[in-house]
Design a protein around this motif. Sequence first.
Motif, PDB file in Angstrom:
ATOM      1  N   ALA B 245       0.842  -1.201   0.000  1.00 23.72           N
ATOM      2  CA  ALA B 245       0.000   0.000   0.000  1.00 23.72           C
ATOM      3  C   ALA B 245       0.874   1.247   0.000  1.00 23.72           C
ATOM      4  CB  ALA B 245      -0.915  -0.007   1.226  1.00 23.72           C
ATOM      5  N   PRO B 246       0.381   2.344  -0.579  1.00 26.20           N
ATOM      6  CA  PRO B 246       1.177   3.578  -0.598  1.00 26.20           C
ATOM      7  C   PRO B 246       1.406   4.168   0.782  1.00 26.20           C
ATOM      8  CG  PRO B 246      -0.626   3.661  -2.177  1.00 26.20           C
ATOM      9  CD  PRO B 246      -0.866   2.463  -1.325  1.00 26.20           C
ATOM     10  N   GLY B 247       0.600   3.783   1.744  1.00 22.01           N
ATOM     11  CA  GLY B 247       0.747   4.323   3.085  1.00 22.01           C
ATOM     12  C   GLY B 247      -0.145   3.561   4.046  1.00 22.01           C
ATOM     13  N   ALA B 248      -0.437   4.185   5.149  1.00 18.82           N
ATOM     14  CA  ALA B 248      -1.342   3.595   6.141  1.00 18.82           C
ATOM     15  C   ALA B 248      -2.514   4.547   6.328  1.00 18.82           C
ATOM     16  CB  ALA B 248      -0.592   3.379   7.448  1.00 18.82           C
ATOM     17  N   VAL B 249      -3.473   4.147   7.143  1.00 18.30           N
ATOM     18  CA  VAL B 249      -4.605   5.034   7.411  1.00 18.30           C
ATOM     19  C   VAL B 249      -4.696   5.284   8.905  1.00 18.30           C
ATOM     20  CG1 VAL B 249      -5.989   4.481   5.371  1.00 18.30           C
ATOM     21  CG2 VAL B 249      -6.161   3.035   7.398  1.00 18.30           C
ATOM     22  N   ALA B 250      -5.099   6.490   9.230  1.00 17.70           N
ATOM     23  CA  ALA B 250      -5.247   6.874  10.634  1.00 17.70           C
ATOM     24  C   ALA B 250      -6.688   6.633  11.080  1.00 17.70           C
ATOM     25  CB  ALA B 250      -4.859   8.332  10.800  1.00 17.70           C
ATOM     26  N   ALA B 251      -6.977   7.061  12.294  1.00 17.69           N
ATOM     27  CA  ALA B 251      -8.318   6.854  12.837  1.00 17.69           C
ATOM     28  C   ALA B 251      -9.350   7.661  12.060  1.00 17.69           C
ATOM     29  CB  ALA B 251      -8.329   7.261  14.307  1.00 17.69           C
ATOM     30  N   LEU B 252     -10.584   7.237  12.167  1.00 22.66           N
ATOM     31  CA  LEU B 252     -11.665   7.849  11.405  1.00 22.66           C
ATOM     32  C   LEU B 252     -11.808   9.327  11.759  1.00 22.66           C
ATOM     33  CD1 LEU B 252     -13.930   6.947   9.404  1.00 22.66           C
ATOM     34  CD2 LEU B 252     -15.436   6.794  11.386  1.00 22.66           C
ATOM     35  N   ALA B 253     -11.853  10.140  10.728  1.00 26.01           N
ATOM     36  CA  ALA B 253     -12.071  11.574  10.924  1.00 26.01           C
ATOM     37  C   ALA B 253     -13.481  11.881  10.453  1.00 26.01           C
ATOM     38  CB  ALA B 253     -11.056  12.378  10.115  1.00 26.01           C
ATOM     39  N   ARG B 254     -14.304  12.294  11.363  1.00 25.81           N
ATOM     40  CA  ARG B 254     -15.705  12.554  11.013  1.00 25.81           C
ATOM     41  C   ARG B 254     -16.018  14.009  11.341  1.00 25.81           C
ATOM     42  NH1 ARG B 254     -19.954   8.946  10.250  1.00 25.81           N
ATOM     43  NH2 ARG B 254     -18.838   7.179  11.122  1.00 25.81           N
ATOM     44  N   SER B 255     -16.365  14.756  10.337  1.00 25.91           N
ATOM     45  CA  SER B 255     -16.684  16.159  10.564  1.00 25.91           C
ATOM     46  C   SER B 255     -18.133  16.292  10.995  1.00 25.91           C
ATOM     47  CB  SER B 255     -16.449  16.950   9.274  1.00 25.91           C
ATOM     48  OG  SER B 255     -17.366  16.519   8.293  1.00 25.91           O
ATOM     49  N   ALA B 256     -18.480  17.489  11.398  1.00 25.84           N
ATOM     50  CA  ALA B 256     -19.873  17.728  11.779  1.00 25.84           C
ATOM     51  C   ALA B 256     -20.790  17.504  10.583  1.00 25.84           C
ATOM     52  CB  ALA B 256     -20.019  19.150  12.312  1.00 25.84           C
ATOM     53  N   ALA B 257     -20.291  17.877   9.398  1.00 29.16           N
ATOM     54  CA  ALA B 257     -21.110  17.716   8.208  1.00 29.16           C
ATOM     55  C   ALA B 257     -21.366  16.250   7.882  1.00 29.16           C
ATOM     56  CB  ALA B 257     -20.429  18.398   7.019  1.00 29.16           C
ATOM     57  N   SER B 258     -20.432  15.388   8.287  1.00 28.48           N
ATOM     58  CA  SER B 258     -20.596  13.980   7.954  1.00 28.48           C
ATOM     59  C   SER B 258     -21.713  13.341   8.753  1.00 28.48           C
ATOM     60  CB  SER B 258     -19.290  13.229   8.187  1.00 28.48           C
ATOM     61  OG  SER B 258     -18.979  13.205   9.560  1.00 28.48           O
ATOM     62  N   LEU B 268     -18.088  13.591   3.631  1.00 27.83           N
ATOM     63  CA  LEU B 268     -17.984  12.187   4.030  1.00 27.83           C
ATOM     64  C   LEU B 268     -16.915  11.996   5.096  1.00 27.83           C
ATOM     65  CD1 LEU B 268     -18.078  10.517   0.503  1.00 27.83           C
ATOM     66  CD2 LEU B 268     -19.912  10.491   2.207  1.00 27.83           C
ATOM     67  N   ALA B 269     -17.162  11.018   5.949  1.00 28.93           N
ATOM     68  CA  ALA B 269     -16.122  10.638   6.897  1.00 28.93           C
ATOM     69  C   ALA B 269     -15.002   9.925   6.141  1.00 28.93           C
ATOM     70  CB  ALA B 269     -16.710   9.718   7.954  1.00 28.93           C
ATOM     71  N   PHE B 270     -13.792  10.013   6.661  1.00 30.53           N
ATOM     72  CA  PHE B 270     -12.680   9.345   5.992  1.00 30.53           C
ATOM     73  C   PHE B 270     -11.592   9.019   7.005  1.00 30.53           C
ATOM     74  CE2 PHE B 270      -9.368  12.660   5.735  1.00 30.53           C
ATOM     75  CZ  PHE B 270     -10.113  13.765   6.145  1.00 30.53           C
ATOM     76  N   ARG B 271     -10.734   8.144   6.616  1.00 28.84           N
ATOM     77  CA  ARG B 271      -9.555   7.822   7.418  1.00 28.84           C
ATOM     78  C   ARG B 271      -8.347   8.397   6.694  1.00 28.84           C
ATOM     79  NH1 ARG B 271      -9.701   1.707   9.529  1.00 28.84           N
ATOM     80  NH2 ARG B 271      -7.924   2.551  10.667  1.00 28.84           N
ATOM     81  N   PRO B 272      -7.695   9.382   7.265  1.00 26.22           N
ATOM     82  CA  PRO B 272      -6.589  10.048   6.558  1.00 26.22           C
ATOM     83  C   PRO B 272      -5.480   9.064   6.189  1.00 26.22           C
ATOM     84  CG  PRO B 272      -7.220  11.249   8.538  1.00 26.22           C
ATOM     85  CD  PRO B 272      -7.953   9.957   8.585  1.00 26.22           C
ATOM     86  N   VAL B 273      -4.976   9.234   4.975  1.00 22.52           N
ATOM     87  CA  VAL B 273      -3.848   8.416   4.533  1.00 22.52           C
ATOM     88  C   VAL B 273      -2.575   9.034   5.103  1.00 22.52           C
ATOM     89  CG1 VAL B 273      -2.569   7.567   2.539  1.00 22.52           C
ATOM     90  CG2 VAL B 273      -5.066   7.717   2.450  1.00 22.52           C
ATOM     91  N   VAL B 274      -1.863   8.264   5.883  1.00 23.39           N
ATOM     92  CA  VAL B 274      -0.663   8.779   6.563  1.00 23.39           C
ATOM     93  C   VAL B 274       0.521   7.868   6.253  1.00 23.39           C
ATOM     94  CG1 VAL B 274      -1.990   9.863   8.419  1.00 23.39           C
ATOM     95  CG2 VAL B 274      -1.262   7.481   8.639  1.00 23.39           C
ATOM     96  N   ARG B 275       1.673   8.295   6.716  1.00 17.70           N
ATOM     97  CA  ARG B 275       2.921   7.531   6.554  1.00 17.70           C
ATOM     98  C   ARG B 275       3.108   7.064   5.116  1.00 17.70           C
ATOM     99  NH1 ARG B 275       1.193   5.010  11.367  1.00 17.70           N
ATOM    100  NH2 ARG B 275       1.052   2.984  10.382  1.00 17.70           N
TER     101      ARG B 275
END
Lengths: 201, 395
Positions: B245-258, B268-275
């Motif tokens: 994989a190009p990287g890893a994913v962090a914990a779910l980031a959910r905005s108020a709008a999501s 939309l909620a998403f898990r940020p691509v990190v590392r």
Amino acid sequence: MSFVFATAQYESGDWDSAPLVPSNVLDSVARYTQIAVEPTGVIVSLGSSDLFRYPFVWLTGHLPVRFSPAERDNLRAFIDRGGFIVVDDHNHDIDGAFHKSATEEITRAIGALEALPNDHALYRCFFTFDGPPTTSHELNGWGDNLIHRELHAVRRDGRIGLLYSNKDYSSEWNYHAANKRFLSIDNTRFAVNMVVYALTR
Amino acid sequence: MRSRVERIVRTVAWITLAGATGLAWRSPVVPATRAVSSPPSVETLARWALVPPADSLIVTFRGLPGDTMRSQVAAIAGAGIAVQWRDDGVDAQAGEVELDVSTGRGALRVAGGPVEVSDAAGALGVVDGALVVPGLVLPVRAGVVPSAELVPSRRALVLGTPSWESGWIVRGLEAAGWSVEARFVLAPGLVAGPSAIDTATFAVAIVLDRVEPVMARALLAFVRSGGGLVLGPGALGAPVLAQIAPGAVAALARSAASLALPTDRADLAFRPVVRLRADAVALDTARIAARREGQGRVVLIGDVETWRWALASDPGRTAHSAFWVRVVEAARYRPLGDRMAGDPAPRASLVAAFGPPVQAPAPALPRWPWEAMLFVLGMAGLMTEWASRRMRGAV
């Protein structure tokens, strides 16, 4: 991203006539499949935008159904965008008030129901059936006392959007899930097919 | 005397008929061999990957086969079918390149008929004989790449457990003209859908959940041979896929709008691509990254539950479909007609992959129908014997 069983609340009729169906169906889905489920169902108003949070909706009742304009519009959009709704005639009576009014409303909102062939993928997508399983309530002296040979559906792009039943699964599955152990064959297996079909088609 | 002759004729006739029967019984069984017409097309070989296999396949190459063609033939060979190839012009069109690295000048010598010379910007011309070309002349390709090879394959495979996300991805891609199959793990030991994946059949695979180790290894081979791989956050549970994989994913980031119905992908909620790995490229800040693995591409997407976008509104449904088309387009297998041209020894590669070319079979001589002749002779003998007996009044 678990599966949520939603019961439709509509302004007319008795929408909450089968309160144990959600937990029973969820128990079967969790028991037989690898699909993650929310342990309890939710109730969603057919006329509210919350309907678009729950792609699987169960609608049942005994009394005449008259959709409000908002309910009708939501139902149409819900089906067109890929939602799946099961409408079950709790009277199991093709001459009954629910059947006549619900089919009228469905036809007005999203188009006419068509008979679903008994070799449809719905009957093979998990357990294998040769048509809709007969319920113990169909010949119980109430309703029309007929064995209903087929289900009906409204499709979008070849996929079932609305599944209509006169089998009275609302009565058949309206018991506490723990009591399944007294059945030689689990009568909720067809509900698993409904969920698997909705998720995979 | 006459009856003795009749007995002899009858005996000989029966022996002749027995011989005819024996010859007919021993007719040689022709092995199941299918020859793909030359030049074979990508579609022909793709169909071959789907129909019940025969015992062997003979492919006739007219000119150097492209990378797609080679991959497809190799996939068929890998499936246990004996593959042979016939040389119908590969040698004649092969070119030889000599390049002086210090001066940057190269010389192209053409062994046979004209070849097209091109670089990354397009065709330079057609040469015959020897030509000194300033600078790098690669790639050189023989003839013109068949147009079928340039037609992108738009077949995708979605893998995971049944979910709204997978269902809406299938519908969104199909609405955009893609042909999509799904492989769902319905229950322990119960899997519905294709059990194998290769670049002859699919251009891209979308993995949303953890897959079993066998399938993870198959996906690794798929992407290394040029397939596209799209990984959702759940797919990283498979160690083999997490490694590429190009990287890893962090914990779910959910905005108020999501929490409301999404009107845009940003809701939309998403898990940020990190590392991100050193060779990875961020295609969408914090949400999508890609890297090359072997000949294919791996795309990691951090968005979760994009189906909410499609169900929320009609514009959302259209935008959801377009979004997933962009994702798979970023990853999908693109046949590159000039890949093989970069191969300094294309003929040797073919021989290494499929063995030396086989000769076209000599036209078979017409076979004398011995069994038919013997049958006619036997029947004639029996008729003669019978007529002789009847004419002298015997039964």
